[in-house]
Design a protein around this motif. Structure first.
Motif, mmCIF file in Angstrom:
data_model
loop_
_atom_site.group_PDB
_atom_site.id
_atom_site.type_symbol
_atom_site.label_atom_id
_atom_site.label_comp_id
_atom_site.label_asym_id
_atom_site.label_seq_id
_atom_site.Cartn_x
_atom_site.Cartn_y
_atom_site.Cartn_z
ATOM 1 N N GLY A 82 19.421 -0.984 -10.696
ATOM 2 C CA GLY A 82 20.586 -0.192 -11.084
ATOM 3 C C GLY A 82 20.593 1.262 -10.682
ATOM 4 O O GLY A 82 21.547 1.965 -10.996
ATOM 5 N N LEU A 83 19.554 1.753 -9.986
ATOM 6 C CA LEU A 83 19.575 3.168 -9.620
ATOM 7 C C LEU A 83 20.409 3.425 -8.379
ATOM 8 O O LEU A 83 21.220 4.352 -8.349
ATOM 9 N N VAL A 84 20.230 2.616 -7.345
ATOM 10 C CA VAL A 84 20.873 2.849 -6.053
ATOM 11 C C VAL A 84 22.142 2.012 -5.940
ATOM 12 O O VAL A 84 22.139 0.811 -6.226
ATOM 13 N N ASP A 85 23.222 2.655 -5.492
ATOM 14 C CA ASP A 85 24.507 1.976 -5.318
ATOM 15 C C ASP A 85 24.776 1.592 -3.872
ATOM 16 O O ASP A 85 25.567 0.694 -3.608
ATOM 17 N N GLU A 86 24.165 2.299 -2.939
ATOM 18 C CA GLU A 86 24.400 2.015 -1.529
ATOM 19 C C GLU A 86 23.144 2.341 -0.733
ATOM 20 O O GLU A 86 22.530 3.396 -0.948
ATOM 21 N N VAL A 87 22.767 1.454 0.165
ATOM 22 C CA VAL A 87 21.636 1.672 1.059
ATOM 23 C C VAL A 87 22.177 1.889 2.466
ATOM 24 O O VAL A 87 22.887 1.040 3.005
ATOM 25 N N VAL A 88 21.853 3.032 3.044
ATOM 26 C CA VAL A 88 22.317 3.365 4.396
ATOM 27 C C VAL A 88 21.259 2.929 5.396
ATOM 28 O O VAL A 88 20.105 3.365 5.315
ATOM 29 N N PRO A 89 21.614 2.070 6.343
ATOM 30 C CA PRO A 89 20.620 1.516 7.268
ATOM 31 C C PRO A 89 19.991 2.589 8.157
ATOM 32 O O PRO A 89 20.607 3.610 8.477
ATOM 33 N N GLU A 90 18.753 2.332 8.558
ATOM 34 C CA GLU A 90 18.046 3.137 9.546
ATOM 35 C C GLU A 90 17.642 2.199 10.681
ATOM 36 O O GLU A 90 16.812 1.324 10.483
ATOM 37 N N ARG A 91 18.246 2.359 11.843
ATOM 38 C CA ARG A 91 17.902 1.531 12.988
ATOM 39 C C ARG A 91 17.852 2.386 14.242
ATOM 40 O O ARG A 91 18.853 3.031 14.569
ATOM 41 N N PRO A 92 16.725 2.407 14.961
ATOM 42 C CA PRO A 92 15.461 1.778 14.570
ATOM 43 C C PRO A 92 14.719 2.585 13.515
ATOM 44 O O PRO A 92 13.946 2.055 12.747
ATOM 45 N N ASP A 93 14.941 3.909 13.496
ATOM 46 C CA ASP A 93 14.266 4.765 12.539
ATOM 47 C C ASP A 93 15.016 6.088 12.512
ATOM 48 O O ASP A 93 15.496 6.559 13.552
ATOM 49 N N ALA A 94 15.136 6.699 11.333
ATOM 50 C CA ALA A 94 15.875 7.952 11.227
ATOM 51 C C ALA A 94 15.292 9.034 12.123
ATOM 52 O O ALA A 94 16.016 9.870 12.669
ATOM 53 N N ALA A 95 13.971 9.030 12.302
ATOM 54 C CA ALA A 95 13.343 10.045 13.152
ATOM 55 C C ALA A 95 13.670 9.825 14.618
ATOM 56 O O ALA A 95 13.655 10.773 15.412
ATOM 57 N N GLU A 96 13.978 8.583 15.003
ATOM 58 C CA GLU A 96 14.249 8.271 16.400
ATOM 59 C C GLU A 96 15.731 8.304 16.733
ATOM 60 O O GLU A 96 16.102 8.327 17.912
ATOM 61 N N GLU A 97 16.576 8.276 15.736
ATOM 62 C CA GLU A 97 18.025 8.354 15.948
ATOM 63 C C GLU A 97 18.633 9.336 14.952
ATOM 64 O O GLU A 97 19.502 8.985 14.169
ATOM 65 N N PRO A 98 18.201 10.602 14.935
ATOM 66 C CA PRO A 98 18.659 11.535 13.901
ATOM 67 C C PRO A 98 20.165 11.749 13.904
ATOM 68 O O PRO A 98 20.777 11.832 12.836
#
Length: 519
Positions: free
Chosen positions: A460-476
């Motif tokens: 119940g804490l998180v309402d939405e999960v934002v995808p990371e593909r392939p990785d946030a550091a690689e596609e900022p």
């Protein structure tokens, strides 16, 4: 530090307002005090400055926006405040309130005018009452403290700005160094009253050179005077938010967005969020905000706290968040940081703006000094402040969410999480030390504790999960854009909900947190 600011009141106003737009509100001052010595001092000050008092008031345009201005003149008896000076300032504040204008105060002053004694000193109450009425009307009041701003001016209307900026190197304080030395018999350390020192302690919001002040004020007012823009397509309570992860893990995704993993490996997520090149709070704001005023420490010495004014997805918002460090250079969240969180939250409520909190921290400071500073008490006060806030609160779990330092920013109407974000009572290594008496079982503990974003959605804490593909550091760029879209949509949805309904939903939300069986 010099003896006074190098710019006159007229020169500073000329830097700030659109050319030819300033119009004075001042009426002629009384030129005839009874004391002949004081009368002569006034005459010399008028001849030297070309002004009839130590303050100029009026209105001008800053980026085409009407703004009331109160500007002190240090060349006129050190910018000191007499009864006539106070009356001119008070009338200007009252007129700004009546005309629904934002107000910019530019004090530079040694304090109360000693020739007028207690009568002048008590006028600080008169000015402060007018400022309080202006703030209570929901109008922006900004101050820019110049060198020097001292005594009763510093202790009243000079520091009551919803945003308090300061001139680089300015001396700011209650007691002048000469008076301090006379009363105490020792010199006051030079850096104690320096603008940069006060900014590092959260007493000044930003140190701004005069040449940059116009743009900072313009951006600040663009946010503070912007009305919310409810989204006609944003989900309200009881509807399915696009991209939301439901308690059982099912998800509805934005068109063309990659899907988050059903359950990302928690230890892999921990390691990803510790990458030094992963986008942090400041980078997220810089990549997504239409207007942005970052209230950073002077000289770019960024600490663990991020405070900002921003327009995100068309929504004006106050931001308070955490900037994680690296394993080699951690930035613990301090008691002073937590006090600044509460100050920002109260300001958001006063101005009727939503509050965005961003969580990305290795945890609160752990030290003997932190215990003495009351870091645990400050966490508790943050929780109660955010839970009781009447304005919308949106939280973003961006990366690391360790301990009470993370928990302090999570009471919200809605929480968005990056796919690899996590929340745990302690870093996995600390949990391993408690459970196994060593740190070697960190990966095992991370996977068993339910710390990942999709696990947090199930309780119940998180309402939405934002995808990371392939990785946030690689596609900022792509990641920040995707997260910014979600933030803008959520802010629009919250803006559309009546306050009473939103407040009741928040209470119900937190009543059910942590139980995966709750509907």
């Amino acid at each position: 530090m010099g003896t006074g600011t190098s710019l006159t009141a007229h020169q500073l106003i000329g830097l700030l307002v659109d050319p030819g737009s300033f119009r004075t509100w001042d009426e002629p001052a009384d030129p005839h005090p009874a004391d002949p010595g004081y009368r002569a001092s006034l005459a010399r000050a008028r001849e030297r400055t070309g002004l009839d008092e130590a303050v100029l008031t009026g209105t001008g345009l800053i980026g085409g926006r009407s703004v009331a201005v109160v500007a002190s003149e240090f060349g006129f008896l050190g910018g000191s405040i007499g009864v006539g000076t106070a009356e001119r300032i008070t009338r200007a504040v009252e007129r700004a309130t009546a005309e629904r204008l934002p107000l910019l105060a530019l004090p530079v002053s040694g304090g109360t005018r000693m020739q007028e004694g207690s009568a002048a000193f008590l006028c600080m109450l008169r000015i402060t009452a007018a400022v309080q009425a202006h703030r209570a009307a929901g109008l922006p009041y900004l101050t820019y403290l110049r060198n020097p701003t001292m005594g009763g001016v510093f202790a009243s209307w000079g520091t009551l700005g919803q945003l308090v900026f300061a001139e680089p190197g300015a001396r700011l304080g209650f007691l002048g160094p000469r008076v301090y030395e006379e009363l105490r018999g020792v010199e006051l350390p030079a850096d104690v009253q320096r603008a940069e020192t006060l900014a590092e302690r959260g007493l000044v919001d930003a140190v701004v050179p005069p040449a940059e002040l116009r743009e900072v004020v313009r951006r600040s007012l663009a946010v503070l005077t912007a009305g919310p823009s409810p989204s006609s397509t944003a989900p309200l309570y009881g509807e399915e938010p696009v991209g939301a992860v439901h308690p059982k893990g099912a998800a509805v995704h934005r068109e063309n967005a990659p899907e988050p993993q059903a359950t990302a490996d928690a230890w892999d997520s921990v390691r990803r969020t510790r990458r030094p090149d992963r986008p942090g709070t400041r980078e997220l704001l810089r990549r997504t905000a239409a207007e942005l005023v970052l209230l950073d420490a002077p000289g770019g010495r960024a600490g663990a706290l991020v405070r900002a004014l921003a327009i995100l997805g068309g929504q004006p918002v106050l931001v308070v968040g955490q900037e994680r460090g690296t394993p080699d250079h951690e930035r613990p969240f301090t008691a002073a940081d937590l006090r600044a969180v509460r100050r920002t939250a109260r300001l958001a409520e006063q101005l009727g703006l939503p509050l965005l909190t961003v969580v990305d921290t290795a945890g609160a400071e752990l030290s003997a000094q932190a215990e003495l500073d009351g870091v645990a008490v400050e966490i508790a006060h943050c929780l109660t402040t955010l839970l009781a806030l009447r304005t919308p609160v949106l939280a973003v779990l961006l990366g690391q969410g360790s301990g009470g330092g993370a928990l302090a920013l999570l009471p919200a109407d809605r929480v968005i999480a990056a796919e690899h974000a996590w929340l745990a009572p302690l870093p996995p290594e600390g949990a391993s030390a408690i459970v196994h008496r060593d740190g070697g079982h960190a990966a095992e503990l991370a996977r068993s504790q339910g710390i990942g974003a999709t696990d947090l959605a199930r309780v119940g804490l998180v309402d939405e999960v934002v995808p990371e593909r392939p990785d946030a550091a690689e596609e900022p760029d792509t990641f920040c854009e995707r997260l910014g879209v979600s933030v803008g949509a959520a802010l629009g949805a919250l803006a559309a909900v009546p306050e009473a309904e939103r407040f009741a939903a928040r209470a119900d939300r937190h009543r059910r947190l942590g139980d995966p069986r709750s509907p």
